[in-house]
Design a protein around this motif. Structure first.
Motif, mmCIF file in Angstrom:
data_model
loop_
_atom_site.group_PDB
_atom_site.id
_atom_site.type_symbol
_atom_site.label_atom_id
_atom_site.label_comp_id
_atom_site.label_asym_id
_atom_site.label_seq_id
_atom_site.Cartn_x
_atom_site.Cartn_y
_atom_site.Cartn_z
ATOM 1 N N LYS A 311 68.322 13.779 114.506
ATOM 2 C CA LYS A 311 69.253 14.229 113.331
ATOM 3 C C LYS A 311 70.124 12.794 113.270
ATOM 4 O O LYS A 311 70.883 12.765 113.805
ATOM 5 N N THR A 314 73.360 11.076 108.727
ATOM 6 C CA THR A 314 73.435 11.348 106.887
ATOM 7 C C THR A 314 72.687 12.442 106.826
ATOM 8 O O THR A 314 72.485 12.724 105.754
ATOM 9 N N CYS A 315 72.254 13.236 107.834
ATOM 10 C CA CYS A 315 71.432 14.404 107.851
ATOM 11 C C CYS A 315 72.269 15.713 107.403
ATOM 12 O O CYS A 315 73.178 16.005 108.309
ATOM 13 N N MET A 328 76.602 16.521 106.109
ATOM 14 C CA MET A 328 76.326 15.258 106.703
ATOM 15 C C MET A 328 77.489 14.554 107.592
ATOM 16 O O MET A 328 78.805 14.962 107.130
ATOM 17 N N ASP A 392 67.812 14.660 104.627
ATOM 18 C CA ASP A 392 68.365 13.176 104.996
ATOM 19 C C ASP A 392 68.060 12.146 103.773
ATOM 20 O O ASP A 392 67.156 11.801 103.787
ATOM 21 N N SER A 397 65.915 10.775 109.579
ATOM 22 C CA SER A 397 65.704 11.986 110.642
ATOM 23 C C SER A 397 64.235 12.075 110.964
ATOM 24 O O SER A 397 63.390 11.954 110.235
#
Length: 443
Positions: A311, A314-315, A328, A392, A397
């Motif tokens: 992960k 930005t996910c 995120m 993401d 990810s």
């Protein structure tokens, strides 16, 4: 009378202990009262609260003139990204939200064209109503002088103060914005673990002006011997840092790792010898992908918990069956298993949530959290079917395919074009990579 951090913590205890009912009490310091210039007493408590990292709570009281002053200061490190909270206040319940406002945060109410610039107020741990009362008190302080020297200005200030006071009646909705480049401010989500539709949280990269305001300096690049990619794959790099739990000096290990059927990532792990705290974080070793990635897994068997999972920061993570979404930046980058991620989510929302324990405990909210934790445990044990979605926009990810190289019947991977908002969150809209030329310098 000066008290060092080592003296405050003792020889073996951490500098910033957890806040609990068994605390030995605050540090007492004799201080000068800035109102009557006689000696008063400052009570200082160094502690750490989940979500806020380390803080210093201080309270001054003068027995001679009765003047008091309370404030909170962030003692933790400045975060990698700034944070901006935008809250739509539509009911009086919203005024009870807990708020942590750092001294470097800017507070704004657009409907009144009202703004509190950074460093004009001390940091505070309060409620939304408390922030409004604090602003009113600040404007009322110099009103007697204004009325004597400039009645027109005093009349306008008085009119504005009344508008601020009417905000607490919430006759019409208004917007509160807290923009903190240090990333150490916080606004409570009373609907946790569900998503708060009235609260928008945006994390962003600081610009040079904000770095300068926070006292951060860009280190000059030092010349280093040329290192090949192969050397980086075989080498574990180390650099000094501070433990995020007890703030003691620690070492962070960093290594470049190749994930099968995916890409290279950078894994950073910190192990503190002072308090035993361990943490790890993952950064993408490559560029932002041309397309975003959305991975949907239907969890049907306990063996799904063993899937490797990457992960990125930005996910976003969501579980539709629980009406749960993790934004995120929260939890940072993680290279773990699916079970490890769900366990981290439970610890973040249920175990370490400071607004649902102690004096902040509300029975209805606590019951909702307990139910949410039980449902997560059922998913981990394979007693409840659910879907987990990793979205993401940077495409960095990954979730392990147990049937690789064949397709996984329970997993769906979608690639999509990023929107303007996605690119704005990633900082790509202002990035110029084509026909770039350095500006000419006049000699």
């Amino acid at each position: 009378m000066a008290v060092s951090c080592e003296e405050a913590a003792g020889d073996s205890g951490p500098v910033f202990p957890d806040l609990s009912a068994e605390d030995s009490g605050p540090i007492l310091i004799e201080s000068l009262c800035m109102n009557c210039f006689q000696n008063g007493l400052t009570r200082m408590l160094m502690t750490k609260i989940p979500f806020f990292r380390e803080i210093i709570v201080s309270s001054f009281a003068c027995e001679n003139c009765g003047w008091v002053n309370n404030e909170i200061q962030s003692a933790g490190r400045i975060q990698e990204e700034g944070v901006r909270y935008m809250l739509c206040v539509s009911s009086r319940k919203d005024l009870n939200r807990e708020v942590v406002k750092a001294d470097c945060a800017m507070t704004k109410i657009p409907e009144l064209d009202f703004e509190i610039p950074p460093f004009t107020q001390k940091g505070a741990l309060s409620t939304l109503e408390g922030l409004i009362d604090r602003a009113v008190h600040g404007l009322e302080q110099d009103q007697p002088t204004r009325k004597a020297t400039d009645p027109d200005v005093a009349s306008k200030v008085e009119e504005f103060i009344e508008k601020l006071k009417k905000l607490k009646d919430v006759e019409t909705p208004f917007t509160l914005v807290i923009d903190d480049p240090s990333g150490n401010s916080f606004v409570e989500n009373p609907h946790a673990p569900q998503k708060d539709e009235a609260l928008t949280i945006t994390r962003y990269k600081r610009n040079a002006q904000q770095d300068s305001m926070l006292g951060l300096q860009v280190c000059a690049e030092e010349e280093t011997p040329q290192t090949t990619i192969e050397d980086l794959r075989n080498e574990v790099l180390q650099f000094s840092t501070n433990c995020p739990e007890c703030n003691a000096p620690a070492e962070t290990n960093m290594k470049l790792v190749q994930i099968p059927h995916f890409k290279e990532v950078i894994i950073m792990a910190t192990n503190c010898e002072a308090c035993g705290h361990r943490t790890n974080e993952v950064k993408s070793g490559g560029a932002t992908e041309p397309l975003g990635t959305k991975i949907t897994l239907r969890i049907t068997d306990p063996s799904d918990m063993t899937r490797d999972l990457l992960k990125s920061e930005t996910c976003t993570v969501s579980i539709p069956e629980l009406d749960f979404e993790l934004g995120m930046g929260i939890l940072g980058g993680k290279f773990t298993t699916l079970e490890g991620l769900l366990t981290n989510v439970k610890e973040l929302i249920v175990v370490k949530n400071p607004f649902f324990v102690g004096d902040s405990n509300v029975p209805d909210r606590s019951e909702k959290l307990r139910e949410f934790g039980q449902k997560l445990d059922e998913i981990i044990l394979g007693e409840r079917e659910a879907h987990i979605i990793l979205d993401d926009s940077a495409g960095n990810s990954y979730l392990q395919n147990l049937y690789a190289p064949d397709p996984d019947p329970e997993m769906k991977i979608e690639r999509y074009e990023r929107t303007f908002e996605h690119n704005e969150e990633l900082g790509l809209n202002d990035m110029k990579t084509e026909d770039y030329r350095e500006p000419e310098v006049d000699k």
